[in-house]
Structures are given as structure tokens and as C-alpha cells.
Write a protein that holds these residues in place. Structure first.
Motif, short mmCIF file in Angstrom:
data_model
loop_
_atom_site.label_atom_id
_atom_site.label_comp_id
_atom_site.label_asym_id
_atom_site.label_seq_id
_atom_site.Cartn_x
_atom_site.Cartn_y
_atom_site.Cartn_z
N MET A 1 0.84 -1.18 0.00
CA MET A 1 0.00 0.00 0.00
C MET A 1 0.89 1.25 0.00
O MET A 1 1.91 1.30 0.66
CB MET A 1 -0.91 -0.01 1.24
CG MET A 1 -1.94 1.06 1.21
SD MET A 1 -3.20 0.78 2.45
CE MET A 1 -2.89 2.18 3.50
N TYR B 1 -6.64 7.43 -4.26
CA TYR B 1 -7.11 6.61 -3.14
C TYR B 1 -7.23 5.15 -3.57
O TYR B 1 -6.75 4.24 -2.89
CB TYR B 1 -8.45 7.14 -2.62
CG TYR B 1 -9.04 6.29 -1.52
CD1 TYR B 1 -8.61 6.46 -0.21
CD2 TYR B 1 -9.98 5.32 -1.80
CE1 TYR B 1 -9.13 5.67 0.81
CE2 TYR B 1 -10.51 4.54 -0.80
CZ TYR B 1 -10.08 4.71 0.51
OH TYR B 1 -10.59 3.92 1.51
N HIS C 1 -4.53 1.96 -2.51
CA HIS C 1 -4.98 0.76 -1.80
C HIS C 1 -4.95 -0.49 -2.68
O HIS C 1 -5.25 -1.58 -2.22
CB HIS C 1 -6.39 0.99 -1.25
CG HIS C 1 -6.40 1.93 -0.09
ND1 HIS C 1 -6.35 3.29 -0.24
CD2 HIS C 1 -6.40 1.69 1.24
CE1 HIS C 1 -6.35 3.86 0.94
NE2 HIS C 1 -6.37 2.92 1.87
N THR C 2 -4.58 -0.32 -3.93
CA THR C 2 -4.55 -1.44 -4.88
C THR C 2 -3.14 -1.82 -5.29
O THR C 2 -2.86 -2.98 -5.54
CB THR C 2 -5.36 -1.06 -6.15
OG1 THR C 2 -6.65 -0.61 -5.76
CG2 THR C 2 -5.49 -2.22 -7.09
#
Length: 185
Positions: free
Chosen positions: A1, A116, A120-121
Motif C-alpha cells: 500500500m 485513493y 490501496h490497490t
């Protein structure tokens, strides 16, 4: 992350790049010129609308509620026409600085939410193409596909709608390229 704070530069720079690209596309390329038409007998129609005191907002005509949709009188109004949607803005010349500021804030919001999702990916040091793919898809969803509803629900012509979707694809690709280039290593 990836920490979202590490993506402030691609968020800001992608917004600037999309803002500049959209300005150039609309001012220099002129392919959107045919998207809007002048009302026939415009002065007469505007004179007829003025006494109504229309306020800023969206209007539909003929107006009806769901329970009225099948009434013979309303069906006849639809048959006689015109049928349409009308957007009323405040009186006065267009306030371009306000519109441009709002567009830039929208570009920043798209950049923030794309960041965002990507943060997170994707991991730090993710390959350019992987970042490009994720960010480009998300940005295209925001800039491009939402325009299809204008052709479906608001009567915008399909050629104008498709041009807006293509614009959104360009903005999505520019956003993807910016994030791929500046992705934390």
C-alpha cells in the motif's frame, strides 16, 4: 500500500494536465462547435419565456408526475410536442472563471479518488503499465462514462455524447500517464 500523502504530486499535476488539455481541446480543436444549436426565432422565444420568471434549475416539458404519464391529455401534449429538458442559468454573461475553477476542483477530486483507489490497490515500485491500467480505468470511469447518461436521459445527441466520452478517455489516459510516471519507487 502507498500512503495517499505520497501521491499529492500526481494528483495535482494530473489535474493541471487535464485542465490544460481540456482547454486546448475545446478552444483549438473546435470539434464541439456543432454540439449546440440556436433556437429558431430565438428573440421571440426568449421574450415569451421572460415573463415566466424562470429560476436557475432543470425543467422538463411537458411536465408530469408518474401517475399522470398515462393520462390522455398528457399523451396528447407529448404527441404535439415539443418535448424536452431545459437548463436555466442565472441571468448575465457566463462567468467563465467560476466554471473553470469548478472544473479544476473536479479534476482534483478525480485525481484524489483515483489516487485513493490506486494507493490501496498497488504497491510502491509497481510497474508503469500496471499503474497506468488501474489509474486509467478509474479516471476514464470518472471523466468519460458518466457522460453516457446525457444521451440516455437528457436527449443530448449521440454524436455530442460520444465526443464527451472520447474527451473523457483522453483525460483518463493523461491521468494514467501522470500517475505511472510519478508513482513512488
Amino acid at each position: 500500500m502507498v500512503p495517499l500523502a505520497a501521491l499529492w504530486l500526481p494528483i495535482l499535476l494530473s489535474a493541471v494536465i487535464v485542465f490544460v488539455a481540456s482547454s486546448l481541446m475545446h478552444m483549438l480543436l473546435k470539434y464541439h462547435q456543432g454540439d449546440y444549436r440556436q433556437l429558431p426565432d430565438e428573440d421571440k422565444i426568449l421574450a415569451a419565456l421572460r415573463p415566466a420568471g424562470l429560476k436557475r434549475g432543470l425543467y422538463i416539458f411537458p411536465f408530469c408526475t408518474h401517475k399522470d404519464m398515462k393520462s390522455p391529455a398528457l399523451i396528447e401534449k407529448y404527441k404535439q410536442g415539443p418535448v424536452g429538458h431545459m437548463t436555466i442559468l442565472p441571468n448575465g454573461p457566463p462567468v467563465m472563471p467560476k466554471f473553470l475553477i469548478q472544473w479544476f476542483v473536479f479534476c482534483l477530486l478525480v485525481g484524489f479518488f483515483v489516487a485513493y483507489l490506486a494507493a490501496h490497490t498497488l504497491a510502491p515500485a509497481t510497474a508503469y503499465l500496471a499503474v497506468f491500467r488501474v489509474v486509467g480505468t478509474a479516471a476514464f470511469l470518472a471523466y468519460g462514462l458518466g457522460n453516457l447518461s446525457n444521451g440516455i436521459w437528457k436527449g443530448q445527441t449521440w454524436p455530442a455524447t460520444i465526443k464527451e466520452v472520447i474527451d473523457g478517455l483522453v483525460y483518463g489516459l493523461l491521468t494514467a500517464g501522470t500517475f505511472g510516471w510519478l508513482w513512488p519507487r
